[in-house]
Design an enzyme around this catalytic site. Sequence first.
Site, PDB file in Angstrom:
ATOM      1  N   HIS B  51       1.333  -4.946  -6.032  1.00 17.54           N
ATOM      2  CA  HIS B  51       1.300  -4.928  -7.485  1.00 17.54           C
ATOM      3  C   HIS B  51       2.402  -4.045  -8.013  1.00 17.54           C
ATOM      4  O   HIS B  51       2.873  -3.134  -7.344  1.00 17.54           O
ATOM      5  CB  HIS B  51      -0.054  -4.412  -7.972  1.00 17.54           C
ATOM      6  CG  HIS B  51      -1.166  -5.337  -7.630  1.00 17.54           C
ATOM      7  ND1 HIS B  51      -2.449  -4.905  -7.419  1.00 17.54           N
ATOM      8  CD2 HIS B  51      -1.201  -6.669  -7.470  1.00 17.54           C
ATOM      9  CE1 HIS B  51      -3.217  -5.938  -7.142  1.00 17.54           C
ATOM     10  NE2 HIS B  51      -2.496  -7.014  -7.161  1.00 17.54           N
ATOM     11  N   THR B  52       2.784  -4.334  -9.246  1.00 16.52           N
ATOM     12  CA  THR B  52       3.799  -3.519  -9.894  1.00 16.52           C
ATOM     13  C   THR B  52       3.329  -2.077  -9.950  1.00 16.52           C
ATOM     14  O   THR B  52       2.299  -1.796 -10.524  1.00 16.52           O
ATOM     15  CB  THR B  52       4.030  -4.004 -11.327  1.00 16.52           C
ATOM     16  OG1 THR B  52       4.347  -5.381 -11.293  1.00 16.52           O
ATOM     17  CG2 THR B  52       5.162  -3.240 -11.958  1.00 16.52           C
ATOM     18  N   GLN B  53       4.093  -1.191  -9.345  1.00 14.32           N
ATOM     19  CA  GLN B  53       3.733   0.214  -9.437  1.00 14.32           C
ATOM     20  C   GLN B  53       4.658   0.958 -10.378  1.00 14.32           C
ATOM     21  O   GLN B  53       4.281   1.944 -10.965  1.00 14.32           O
ATOM     22  CB  GLN B  53       3.790   0.865  -8.046  1.00 14.32           C
ATOM     23  CG  GLN B  53       2.861   0.238  -7.028  1.00 14.32           C
ATOM     24  CD  GLN B  53       1.406   0.294  -7.458  1.00 14.32           C
ATOM     25  OE1 GLN B  53       1.021   1.190  -8.194  1.00 14.32           O
ATOM     26  NE2 GLN B  53       0.627  -0.660  -7.011  1.00 14.32           N
TER      27      GLN B  53
END
Lengths: 263, 274
Positions: B51-53
């Site tokens: 996931h986009t961190q």
Amino acid sequence: MFRNQYDNDISTWSPQGRLHQIEYALEAVKQGSASVGLRSNTHVVLLALKRSSGELASHQQKLFRIDNHMGIAIAGLVSDARVLSNFMRTECMKSKMMYDRPMPGSRLVSLIGDKAQANTQNYGRRPYGVGLLVGSYDEDTGPHLYECLPNANCLEYFAVSIGAKSQSAKTYLEKFAKDFGDIDVDALILHGLHALRETLQQDKELNLKNCSIGVVGKDHDWEIIEGDRLKAYLDQLESGSSSTSTGGAAAEELPQGEAMDTE
Amino acid sequence: MDHFPTNWGNPRSEEVDSYNTYPVASHIGNVPHSVRQIAGYGHTNGHPTSHTQSPVVTGTSVLGLKYKGGVMMAADNLASYGSLARFRDIERLHKVTDFTVLGASGDMSDFQYVKHLLDSQMIKEYNADDGHTLATHNIYEYLWRVMYNRRSKMNPLWNTFVLGGVNKGESFLGAIDLKGTPYQSASIATGFGSHLAQPILRKELEQRGGENNITEEQAVEILKKSMKVLWYRDARSMNKFQLAKITSEGVTISESMSVETEWGFAENIRGYGA
């Protein structure tokens, strides 16, 4: 129509190019008690004759609220009507949730048409056995009246009627349709009651129990008028003429019947 | 070479595919479709979900101000790559419809994805062809539901959006952040702007007694003043920006412009290399 070898399932055409199962489904609508719809430039009115199975039974509800700006009248299988109205309510809720706006009537009716069509082309399924009159008021485009049938035809009308003896109502509506545009909502209701009365059998009459009126329009959320609230309207019906309507014609001066525009 | 960052640092999967030439089914790959959709796992392409961190290419502040007659927005033309001023001609104010503008700060690739989502919505609406159009507040509702949904899946679109528009004479101005929080006000500022520019915008509104007492020329002045402050003090800003104006006549996004600045004081500073 008589039984033949091409009417067993939905996916069989007859040599005459007909799908008999759809026609049988339309019969179910014709057997239901009458519903009438008509609209002016500001309101849509739906009226229905409620049947009861006996003296001690209640009268079957025929008008349903879909959203604040939309309601339906049905004729045919009530159980199928519940499925479709649940679908309509979900779609209206989705529109308000996703876009913060009331579902436009024309779009919802297209969705119903698509849903109904699927049942006419998949083996093992059956068409819905209910006809709907959909009345809606859209903020940008005003009042609309649609008829949705089991054959997946969804058309828009100025006035229409479905169910038993609906042709008699249609005849009345055709005669007076050109007057509906600018009249106020009470005059519109009265025209609707006249039309509904045409569908009654000889010895029956409209009373507080067997009649139901739904109204939606400009600054007027969907409202069902039933029971004692009908009294005022039925009394006015009895007293003869709709004196408030600008075009109310007495029975003697019937103008020529006209073809209805459906757009 | 293993192209999937989420595999770096992990032992290679048991399935033998020496050169990673095809997607290999993972041992948790066989779950019902509904579970896959909701839980997000069950992928059969050999690497875990990531996931986009953190954002990669980013835009800084977007400003919005209601005035008499409409809404005005401002954003500079810079997309930074960390501390590098990488892309210096990016338009962060996007015309969505004839009466709505979307401004984006944060990750620029997520902004491009949202532009694509909104395009799809516009096309759907166009195809319906029934006299109904999506007004600014309809797009706003849709967009914040999207942002909140992504946040709830722990995979946010790393943006703070500003949506401004006019519908039937009414002005609309609102922001939505990466957590899906919607916020409407007569003045909006994202990123550094929320600290440096918002006080300026609010003071102007208060002193003049509301947005209906601000003319178009005054709105331009106020936004330019705010952009000047941001150029002085936001280290990820650029002195090249555009103004978007939305009125009942439609949308105008200006050509890029700059503000006059005074750097003479720097001569007197000692330290930091002088």
